[in-house]
Structure formats: structure tokens, C-alpha cells
Write a protein that holds these residues in place. Sequence first.
Motif, mmCIF file in Angstrom:
data_model
loop_
_atom_site.group_PDB
_atom_site.id
_atom_site.type_symbol
_atom_site.label_atom_id
_atom_site.label_comp_id
_atom_site.label_asym_id
_atom_site.label_seq_id
_atom_site.Cartn_x
_atom_site.Cartn_y
_atom_site.Cartn_z
ATOM 1 N N LEU A 46 0.819 -1.218 0.000
ATOM 2 C CA LEU A 46 0.000 0.000 0.000
ATOM 3 C C LEU A 46 0.852 1.267 0.000
ATOM 4 O O LEU A 46 0.424 2.310 -0.498
ATOM 5 N N VAL A 115 -7.826 -1.670 9.950
ATOM 6 C CA VAL A 115 -7.698 -2.570 8.812
ATOM 7 C C VAL A 115 -7.328 -3.943 9.371
ATOM 8 O O VAL A 115 -6.271 -4.112 9.969
ATOM 9 N N HIS A 143 -12.114 -2.320 8.082
ATOM 10 C CA HIS A 143 -11.998 -2.710 6.671
ATOM 11 C C HIS A 143 -11.148 -3.968 6.616
ATOM 12 O O HIS A 143 -9.999 -3.965 7.052
ATOM 13 N N LEU A 145 -9.047 -6.812 4.765
ATOM 14 C CA LEU A 145 -8.309 -7.204 3.565
ATOM 15 C C LEU A 145 -8.173 -8.721 3.578
ATOM 16 O O LEU A 145 -7.526 -9.281 4.470
ATOM 17 N N GLN A 178 -12.766 -6.624 1.267
ATOM 18 C CA GLN A 178 -12.297 -6.703 -0.107
ATOM 19 C C GLN A 178 -11.244 -7.792 -0.249
ATOM 20 O O GLN A 178 -10.632 -8.225 0.727
ATOM 21 N N PHE A 180 -7.508 -8.885 -1.685
ATOM 22 C CA PHE A 180 -6.240 -8.158 -1.783
ATOM 23 C C PHE A 180 -5.123 -9.147 -2.094
ATOM 24 O O PHE A 180 -5.112 -10.267 -1.581
ATOM 25 N N ALA A 191 -8.332 -0.151 -1.362
ATOM 26 C CA ALA A 191 -7.855 0.046 0.004
ATOM 27 C C ALA A 191 -7.430 1.498 0.236
ATOM 28 O O ALA A 191 -7.712 2.083 1.287
ATOM 29 N N ARG A 194 -10.403 3.681 0.958
ATOM 30 C CA ARG A 194 -10.896 3.537 2.330
ATOM 31 C C ARG A 194 -10.004 4.309 3.306
ATOM 32 O O ARG A 194 -10.491 5.028 4.193
#
Length: 205
Positions: A46, A115, A143, A145, A178, A180, A191, A194
Motif C-alpha cells: 500500500l 484494517v 476494513h 483485507l 475486499q 487483496f 484500500a 478507504r
Amino acid sequence: MARLNYQTARFLTSAPTLAQCPPDSGAEVAFAGRSNAGKSSAINTLTRQKALARTSKTPGRTQLINFFTLGEDADRRLVDLPGYGFAKVPEQVKLEWQRHLSDYLQRRASLRGLVLVMDVRHPLSEFDQTLLGWADDKAMPVHILLTKADKLKRGAAASALQQVRARLREWEDLVSIQLFSSLKGQGVEEAHARLDAWLLGSEEG
């Protein structure tokens, strides 16, 4: 919508307890996950850096809360929480760390979202569910991943995503999910959107 440049992320400090964390101001997003879920790889992907979050296997090192600033702006931070599930750490050490983790999640005023990193092949471990419970108590958005999506065929990965969504339906007001893949770069833009929404205080994303 404003966008943050995650490639500017820089190490700020490490802290063993909430009391030793940086000043509780601005906005930060924390990353949590099992030791083998690919959390460090996700953070590195990221931020488009190879070794921002170190993939150390030394339990002593990984019990620190690591803070990263976005460029020179110390008011916006990414936080790497220790990987949980250390196999070689005494039970009392695990319990002590869980207490510090709980303190951080429940008392850190600048925390805007969590996350939660899970291996798409082994989602919703007991401790993942404990973290979701803590987040629910604080009404903290999460969130998820589902990492290592490249390890499954597209149909199987999509099915795994739907199964996790179904199991978390009761938390759908707080939880987004989501697929990833750090290896393939899959899901990076989603990502980022978010993270932008949380760190910039936007209602979008």
C-alpha cells in the motif's frame, strides 16, 4: 476528493504500551492481523515500499506498536499493530499484549479505523472475531483485507469473499471487506480509497 500519497510513509516510533504512544492527536489507521496473514506485506504494498513494515519473525520485536507518518505530516499516521498468534511466546506474554492491544483500540482517540488483515484461505480466526468484538464495542469501522487472493482461482476467491460477508452480516454497518493480493497488487486502489476516507475525514470511499 483529496488523495494522500502513501509512498511518503516514514517510520516515526515504536511503543510497547498505550502510555508510550505518540501524542493522541490528528488521525491514524491501525493494521492488525495474524502473524502469517500477510499484514507487513500489505502495508509495504500500500505504501509502495519494500521494507517499511518489517516481516520479522522475532516475537520480541513484533510486540511493539509501530507508527508511520505520511510524509512530514505527523497528524496522519499508519499504525502497524503486532501480529497476534505468536506460537513461541509464553501465555502470560500473550495475555499482556492482548491487554495493551485492547487499551489501544478502546482508548486511542485519534484512531479512525482498523484494517483487519486475514488470509483469504483462513479467515475469521478466533482472535479476528475478538478484534471485531472490540471494534463493535467502540463503534470503530473495520476494513477487512482478504490477502493472498492470488493463491485462489478467481471464482474461489469471489466465493470466499461472499462467505465472509455473509458471516459478518450483523456487522455490515461497521465492516467493509475486499480481496487483496500483495503479489499481484490487487485491491490497492480500493484500500487507498478507504484509508483516504478515514484519514481525510471524508464521507466518501
